[in-house]
Design an enzyme around this catalytic site. Sequence first.
Site, PDB file in Angstrom:
ATOM      1  N   ASP A 115       6.659  -6.454  11.529  1.00 22.18           N
ATOM      2  CA  ASP A 115       7.894  -6.673  12.267  1.00 22.18           C
ATOM      3  C   ASP A 115       8.367  -5.324  12.803  1.00 22.18           C
ATOM      4  O   ASP A 115       7.945  -4.274  12.313  1.00 22.18           O
ATOM      5  CB  ASP A 115       8.934  -7.281  11.317  1.00 22.18           C
ATOM      6  CG  ASP A 115      10.163  -7.776  12.066  1.00 22.18           C
ATOM      7  OD1 ASP A 115      10.079  -7.909  13.293  1.00 22.18           O
ATOM      8  OD2 ASP A 115      11.190  -8.019  11.415  1.00 22.18           O
TER       9      ASP A 115
ATOM     10  N   ASP B 258      10.151  -9.066   6.088  1.00 28.67           N
ATOM     11  CA  ASP B 258      11.203  -9.098   5.067  1.00 28.67           C
ATOM     12  C   ASP B 258      12.250 -10.165   5.326  1.00 28.67           C
ATOM     13  O   ASP B 258      13.262 -10.221   4.636  1.00 28.67           O
ATOM     14  CB  ASP B 258      11.892  -7.730   4.974  1.00 28.67           C
ATOM     15  CG  ASP B 258      12.543  -7.313   6.285  1.00 28.67           C
ATOM     16  OD1 ASP B 258      12.431  -8.072   7.270  1.00 28.67           O
ATOM     17  OD2 ASP B 258      13.178  -6.244   6.323  1.00 28.67           O
TER      18      ASP B 258
ATOM     19  N   ASP C 235       9.668 -15.057   7.725  1.00 26.36           N
ATOM     20  CA  ASP C 235       8.382 -14.371   7.566  1.00 26.36           C
ATOM     21  C   ASP C 235       7.505 -14.979   6.466  1.00 26.36           C
ATOM     22  O   ASP C 235       6.330 -14.626   6.349  1.00 26.36           O
ATOM     23  CB  ASP C 235       8.605 -12.883   7.247  1.00 26.36           C
ATOM     24  CG  ASP C 235       9.156 -12.120   8.440  1.00 26.36           C
ATOM     25  OD1 ASP C 235       8.802 -12.474   9.576  1.00 26.36           O
ATOM     26  OD2 ASP C 235       9.941 -11.181   8.234  1.00 26.36           O
TER      27      ASP C 235
ATOM     28  N   ASN D  79     -34.407   0.230 -16.113  1.00 29.05           N
ATOM     29  CA  ASN D  79     -34.767   0.334 -17.540  1.00 29.05           C
ATOM     30  C   ASN D  79     -35.322  -0.976 -18.071  1.00 29.05           C
ATOM     31  O   ASN D  79     -36.316  -0.999 -18.818  1.00 29.05           O
ATOM     32  CB  ASN D  79     -33.545   0.753 -18.359  1.00 29.05           C
ATOM     33  CG  ASN D  79     -33.196   2.220 -18.156  1.00 29.05           C
ATOM     34  OD1 ASN D  79     -34.027   3.003 -17.701  1.00 29.05           O
ATOM     35  ND2 ASN D  79     -31.971   2.597 -18.478  1.00 29.05           N
TER      36      ASN D  79
ATOM     37  N   ASN E  33     -27.531   0.348 -24.336  1.00 34.66           N
ATOM     38  CA  ASN E  33     -26.542  -0.266 -23.446  1.00 34.66           C
ATOM     39  C   ASN E  33     -25.131   0.215 -23.761  1.00 34.66           C
ATOM     40  O   ASN E  33     -24.338   0.523 -22.870  1.00 34.66           O
ATOM     41  CB  ASN E  33     -26.635  -1.791 -23.589  1.00 34.66           C
ATOM     42  CG  ASN E  33     -25.919  -2.511 -22.469  1.00 34.66           C
ATOM     43  OD1 ASN E  33     -26.024  -2.115 -21.316  1.00 34.66           O
ATOM     44  ND2 ASN E  33     -25.187  -3.548 -22.804  1.00 34.66           N
TER      45      ASN E  33
END
Length: 845
Positions: A332, A595, A599, A663, A688
């Site tokens: 706006d 706002d 809106d 891996n 891990n």
Amino acid sequence: MESKTNDQLSNFWQLSINDAFKLLETQATGIGTAEANKRLNQYGANTLKKANKFNNLIILFSQFKSPVTLLLIAAALLSAALGDTADTLIIMIIVLISSLLGFWQEKGAASAVSELLKMVQLHCTVLRDNRKTELEVTAVVPGDVICLSAGDIIPADGLVLESEALFVDEAAFTGESYPVEKNPGVESVDAPLARRNNCLFMGSSVVSGIGKALIVTTGQQTEFGKISDKLSLRIPETDFEKGIRKFGYMLMEITLLLVLVIFAVNVLLHKPALDSFLFSLALAVGLTPQLLPAIISVNLSVGARRMASQKVIVKRLSAIENFGIMNILCSDKTGTITEGKVTLKETLDFKGAPSDKVFKYAWLNASCQQGFVNPIDKAICSAHYEGNEAKDFSAITEVPYDFVRKRLTVQVKIPAANIAITKGAVRQVLDICNRVEISEGILADIGDHKEAILAQYQLLSDSGLRTLGVSYKEVGPDQIFTRENEHDMVFLGFITLFDPPRAGMSETIKKLQHLGVRLKIITGDNAPVARNLAKQLGLSSAQVLTGQEIRNMSSAALRHKAPLTHIFAEVEPSQKERIISVLKKAGNVVGFMGDGINDAPALHTADVGISVNSAVDVAKEAADIVLLDQDLNVLCDGIIEGRKTFTNTMKYIFMATSANFGNMFSMAGASLFLPFLPLLPKQILLTNLLTDFPEMTISSDRVDDINLKTPQRWNLGFIKRFMIVFGLLSSVFDYLTFAVLIFILHANQRVFQTGWFTESVVSAVLIVLVVRTRLSFFKSLPGRYLSITTIAILLLVLMIPYSPLASIFGFVPLSWKYYMLMLATVTAYILSAELAKRWFYKKIK
């Protein structure tokens, strides 16, 4: 008795105000604080979210919901049943540590977000102890009396006590697109919801007017609560959430295939079935980035805290990612692009000459209206009209402003007359006029002067002034003016106002452009005013599209035109939503900043709804992100933080998938030609766990400028290619390590497993420093916490073979010769990864 009372209150629209007061044991001045606290304990908080006292337990147990983790626990218990208690304990302890780490991370993230959301709680005005008090809506209880004005969200279901032009948007309940007028009264017990004009419902919003209401039901007992309880209201997935879900499916497919193949092959090679099963599951755990949910939560919460320090509060964490990848921001004009401090410049007659009468009538209209408090009326009232006639007046009624008529009419009684005064958009005011006042008391036909009026309006607009029209009409002494009476009025003149651009706004727009974000201004002002603003902002060649042109365009034409347009002028509220929808369909990630009452639909439609803390409740509730400072510079900082969050999350995915895939691929292959398992299940889990520690600090890592310059979107294909390229590169050096262990050191099972474990962790930890950035490692050093944890894990893994943990995990000390060879292998791996990275990004680019 209590049951009878509840039955009567369940149909409260049939009650008179006095009966409702008696049943709720309250009065027009509300209840006291002590009584309110009792009722809060009795009825609970006014929220649709059910209170959960076990949030921490839920977060903890959610760490074990992974099917692979559950399978691993089941296999460990089976191992215990077969007498291998030591291995069972080790596996269970490692799984528990991993889960506790995830719990600690997610709990901290949830607490941080909860604290941030308290900063943007919705409030309402309640009569407590016979005075007005601002309270959070969650504290409202049955028996409270609330005060309402335009922009407020109705906090709970209630009965209208007083109303003045009170219009409420109930589209969520009735589907009716136009606001409904609310008045005190009594409705029949069988009145449908849409006909209960004496009731207010939680979740609806006040469009105009003022009023008071008695709260009857709260929380889950409201109409909105009943609807939400029956329906599964899912917030649409963001682009990032969709990518994570697809990524999870991809890993699940790879993991399932890996488990089945490795288990089957190991059994065919006559290796112990239980060990083979545990090994396959451990490989699956190694491939799966178990901490990904925790890492995402932590990254988002850290990003939210950083954004909060920039005065940007995130209400919905997943919106951070969309904030970072946003490439169009619609905003706006008033208060964001401009100062938001509208100032009255002049009041002019229809020819453009100064007019005290226009000033007087405009002041009467602005000061008497009881609807939404807006900057224009504030500007007119702050001019402090001092005319003696204005001191003796009384407001009789008003026809509130709405976004279809674009005008406001107030009926005022002054000593000289009883008049209706209309103020609003010039063309909409002209539509209801058939005469014009050409001098004091002398009227003429509007048709003879309409072209001159419009020419004057164009001249004022071209000079960059917001221009409104003023008209009036004499009303009979006993007549009450209504919307139907808005005709045959007298055009009086113009009000001009100005709202200058914010200081430094041109630089801010350039900053957004450098970030790859195009700013589009959406305003109700006319096209000449919008063009003048564009010139002031340095956008001399800005493309302007008007609401009338949008109305006449097909969706396909608008989809082509909208991305090329800089300013949308004379836009109606419903068109904002259409503009944003069209921009999204064109493949953009669109943010909308607003706002106002009108809106909310656009905020819902946008990928990122942005509002400000001073916004009306309905806009703030619809937004994903709330700015504590109404300044686009703050928004720029928030976009950068959103990109940092996205980049650091992607770093973890790159690290986990490439290193883990390499891996696990290496171990799976080695298990096929070795007479023993290359790593025991407990050793894989320890690998891990140790490699996860540095990755947990990734949320605090530095982010390269290259990642901040443009929006970055989720790309599953890119991740797959990254995983394959760097995973296979990792495997090449893994097999080189196998060759060193078997052919040079002639390692037995324990030496092989110890050597492979050490090299695997060291290379996985160090490769993090390479894959975390597109740049050379030396040009983009890691953050402090990532550096510290990396060094700590390297020292720990080198010490484990010489510590008491060695015997528990089946490790043995290694020779210095192996460490020298491992150093050469890892160094070659890091250098190769740097070269591969340079080739990879060059090819992608």
